[in-house]
Motif scaffolding. Structure first.
Motif, short mmCIF file in Angstrom:
data_model
loop_
_atom_site.label_atom_id
_atom_site.label_comp_id
_atom_site.label_asym_id
_atom_site.label_seq_id
_atom_site.Cartn_x
_atom_site.Cartn_y
_atom_site.Cartn_z
N SER A 55 0.83 -1.21 0.00
CA SER A 55 0.00 0.00 0.00
C SER A 55 0.87 1.26 0.00
CB SER A 55 -0.92 -0.01 1.22
OG SER A 55 -1.68 1.18 1.30
N LEU A 56 1.90 1.27 0.85
CA LEU A 56 2.81 2.42 0.90
C LEU A 56 3.55 2.59 -0.41
CD1 LEU A 56 4.30 2.05 4.50
CD2 LEU A 56 2.82 3.89 3.67
N LEU A 57 3.92 1.49 -1.04
CA LEU A 57 4.60 1.54 -2.33
C LEU A 57 3.73 2.23 -3.36
CD1 LEU A 57 6.82 0.50 -4.40
CD2 LEU A 57 5.29 -1.46 -4.73
N GLY A 264 -8.56 0.98 -8.62
CA GLY A 264 -8.99 0.44 -7.33
C GLY A 264 -9.80 -0.82 -7.52
N ARG A 265 -10.74 -0.79 -8.46
CA ARG A 265 -11.57 -1.97 -8.71
C ARG A 265 -10.73 -3.12 -9.27
NH1 ARG A 265 -16.22 -2.53 -13.27
NH2 ARG A 265 -14.32 -2.48 -14.49
N MET A 266 -9.80 -2.80 -10.19
CA MET A 266 -8.98 -3.86 -10.76
C MET A 266 -8.11 -4.53 -9.71
SD MET A 266 -7.74 -2.80 -14.60
CE MET A 266 -7.24 -1.13 -14.25
N THR A 267 -7.57 -3.73 -8.79
CA THR A 267 -6.75 -4.31 -7.72
C THR A 267 -7.59 -5.20 -6.81
OG1 THR A 267 -5.21 -2.45 -7.75
CG2 THR A 267 -5.29 -3.76 -5.74
N ILE A 268 -8.80 -4.74 -6.50
CA ILE A 268 -9.68 -5.48 -5.60
C ILE A 268 -10.24 -6.75 -6.25
CG2 ILE A 268 -11.96 -5.36 -4.49
CD1 ILE A 268 -9.69 -4.11 -2.86
N GLY A 396 -6.46 5.03 -4.95
CA GLY A 396 -7.54 4.05 -4.84
C GLY A 396 -7.08 2.71 -4.31
N PRO A 397 -6.16 2.03 -5.01
CA PRO A 397 -5.67 0.75 -4.50
C PRO A 397 -5.02 0.85 -3.12
CG PRO A 397 -5.08 0.99 -6.80
CD PRO A 397 -5.63 2.31 -6.36
N ALA A 398 -4.25 1.94 -2.88
CA ALA A 398 -3.58 2.08 -1.59
C ALA A 398 -4.59 2.16 -0.46
CB ALA A 398 -2.68 3.32 -1.59
N ILE A 399 -5.63 2.97 -0.64
CA ILE A 399 -6.65 3.11 0.39
C ILE A 399 -7.41 1.80 0.59
CG2 ILE A 399 -8.87 4.20 0.92
CD1 ILE A 399 -7.78 6.80 -0.22
N LEU A 400 -7.77 1.17 -0.52
CA LEU A 400 -8.56 -0.05 -0.42
C LEU A 400 -7.76 -1.20 0.21
CD1 LEU A 400 -10.45 0.09 -3.84
CD2 LEU A 400 -11.33 0.69 -1.57
N ILE A 401 -6.48 -1.33 -0.18
CA ILE A 401 -5.65 -2.38 0.42
C ILE A 401 -5.41 -2.10 1.91
CG2 ILE A 401 -3.35 -3.44 0.40
CD1 ILE A 401 -5.09 -4.36 -1.88
N ALA A 402 -5.16 -0.82 2.23
CA ALA A 402 -4.96 -0.46 3.64
C ALA A 402 -6.25 -0.69 4.44
CB ALA A 402 -4.54 1.01 3.75
N TRP A 403 -7.39 -0.44 3.82
CA TRP A 403 -8.69 -0.69 4.46
C TRP A 403 -8.87 -2.17 4.77
CZ3 TRP A 403 -14.01 -0.43 1.55
CH2 TRP A 403 -15.05 -0.43 2.47
N ALA A 422 -16.28 -5.10 2.73
CA ALA A 422 -15.44 -4.09 2.09
C ALA A 422 -15.16 -4.45 0.64
CB ALA A 422 -14.13 -3.92 2.85
N LEU A 423 -14.90 -5.73 0.38
CA LEU A 423 -14.68 -6.18 -1.00
C LEU A 423 -15.93 -5.94 -1.84
CD1 LEU A 423 -12.79 -9.55 -0.34
CD2 LEU A 423 -11.82 -7.44 -1.29
#
Length: 467
Positions: A55-57, A264-268, A396-403, A422-423
């Motif tokens: 997420s930090l990356l 964000g959606r693609m990562t999730i 988007g991905p960072a927030i969602l992964i951290a969430w 959440a997913l």
């Protein structure tokens, strides 16, 4: 260069020229989606890096992009070569990016943790630079092939058809290819399966990027003063073209929201199908649906919406608004139900139509900036479009992964109810909200219709001495 040397750029494009330009999007997206959709789960579940580190990356590298993108945009605008200003960047940047993505997915689970994390950071930063050097000048190229706004809409539509085919082609084959190339002991060799699958994607996709760079034509040239050898473009003037241009600003905002939504959606998705749906192989269906709706949405609905209104602001508002409405019901269904895929298909269809319309605005926005400030900076404006897409695609991905991590996500086990909810929200309600926000923004701000744009182009051609 004298004004009489310019020729009219209000060119109608034939189908072959649209294809020659647009095919690069197949290669770029079929390769880069390994970063946007699979990098996170590859490093968390198969290489063993903590979700917080990934997420930090994602967030940290995109902050770096805030400097990287405008620099490359300005350099591209200043490039003078027999191949044009932007095409050399597309070919070289695309090649380097592809090779670096192969290196990123060559990481091994047996490496020491410090090596894994260091490899991830260094290679990903280099990929970010190379992808910008390819995709940002390619975005500028979209606006300099012709100055006809309807032709730009058609061109952007075909471009997004290939973008959707590219990304969804990888979605279609990824799960099967990873499992096949992992061999008989899939659990032990999953990392190898990812590495080999990426190589296959590069072999298929990279030639299309190079083909597009070679075959495309750059017709819209800067004013005579900019064409002189050694001519400078003051940074203050470039910034006026951006911050004094409400059309560019609303597109920047919209692109950030789309980046958040799409990446964000693609990562999730990989997590969603693995843990919420309980069947990772269903991920392949997104490829089939995505290709079909991408072709229809970008190739047909996009130009149809423009023809209905002759106003890109209105057309964008309708496209994003309808996409948002179709996202909402997805919350109440699962991928094992046909109705899930019906709503997924319509949300994707209108989203791709709106995204194609958005890309068709870039050349028009550069025309407006030149009309108002006397300089042409397609690359600089495209750099910020690229930046905001990637910023949204990082946040988007960072927030969602951290969430997910905060809710108690643990790789390779049954997830708790909060993570599963959440997913589900990340696949439905959250994208719906982002689409509706985009729709409202374009409706209120983007008021340049076809008549106004035609007047701008006519004035620019008059300044060049074109009769």
């Amino acid at each position: 260069m004298q004004g009489t040397e310019y020729q009219s750029t209000k060119v109608k494009l034939d189908f072959r020229e649209r294809i020659n330009f647009a095919v690069s999007e197949f290669g770029y997206n079929s390769i880069y989606i390994w970063i946007s959709a699979f990098m996170a789960i590859f490093f968390t579940d198969y290489i063993g890096v903590a979700a917080t580190s990934v997420s930090l990356l994602m967030l940290g590298v995109r902050i770096f992009d805030a400097i990287n993108d405008p620099i490359i945009g300005s350099l591209a605008d200043r490039t003078h070569s027999k191949w044009g200003r932007y095409r050399p960047w597309v070919a070289i940047g695309g090649t380097v990016m592809s090779l670096l993505i192969i290196l990123l997915f060559a990481a091994q689970p047996a490496w020491p943790m410090s090596v894994k994390v260091g490899w991830m950071w260094v290679i990903y930063i280099l990929i970010t630079v190379a992808s910008t050097a390819c995709n940002m000048p390619y975005g500028a190229l979209n606006g300099v092939i012709t100055s006809d706004t309807e032709e730009r809409t058609k061109l952007a539509g075909v471009r997004m058809v290939f973008a959707n085919i590219g990304s969804n082609f990888t979605n279609l084959i990824a799960a099967t290819l990873i499992l096949l190339l992992s061999g008989t002991n899939r659990t032990a060799n999953s990392a190898r399966g990812y590495s080999l699958a990426v190589i296959v994607s590069v072999v298929i996709g990279l030639p299309t990027i190079i083909w597009s760079a070679v075959k495309s034509k750059e017709r819209v040239q800067p004013p005579p003063e900019q064409m002189k050898k050694g001519a400078r473009i003051p940074l203050s003037q470039q910034m006026k073209c951006l911050f004094g241009n409400k059309y560019a600003l609303i597109c920047l905002f919209g692109q950030f929201m789309v980046g958040f939504l799409a990446y964000g959606r693609m990562t999730i998705m990989a997590y969603y199908f693995t843990y919420y749906a309980g069947n990772f192989e269903l991920y392949s269906v997104t490829g089939i649906v995505g290709i079909a709706t991408g072709i229809i949405g970008s190739g047909f609905v996009c130009p149809w919406l423009y023809r209905q209104f002759r106003h890109k602001g209105y057309a964008l508002a309708i496209g994003f608004g309808l996409s948002g409405l179709f996202y909402i019901p997805i919350f109440w269904f699962i991928p094992q139900q046909i109705v899930f895929w019906v709503f997924y298909a319509f949300s994707n269809l209108f989203q791709t139509a709106a995204s194609a319309l958005r890309y068709s605005c870039d050349g028009d926005n550069a025309d407006f900036a030149e009309y108002k400030y006397g300089i042409r900076v397609d690359g600089f404006l495209s750099a910020f479009i690229s930046l905001m897409l990637k910023a949204g695609g990082a946040v988007g991905p960072a927030i969602l992964i951290a969430w997910l991590d905060a809710l108690g996500y643990v790789p390779n086990i049954t997830q708790n109810a909060s993570v599963l909810t959440a997913l589900n929200l990340s696949m439905s309600i959250i994208p719906a909200i982002l689409c509706v926000i985009c729709a409202i923004g374009y409706l209120l701000v983007y008021d340049m219709d076809s008549k106004k744009h035609s007047e701008i182009v006519n004035e620019l051609e008059k300044r060049r001495g074109i009769t």
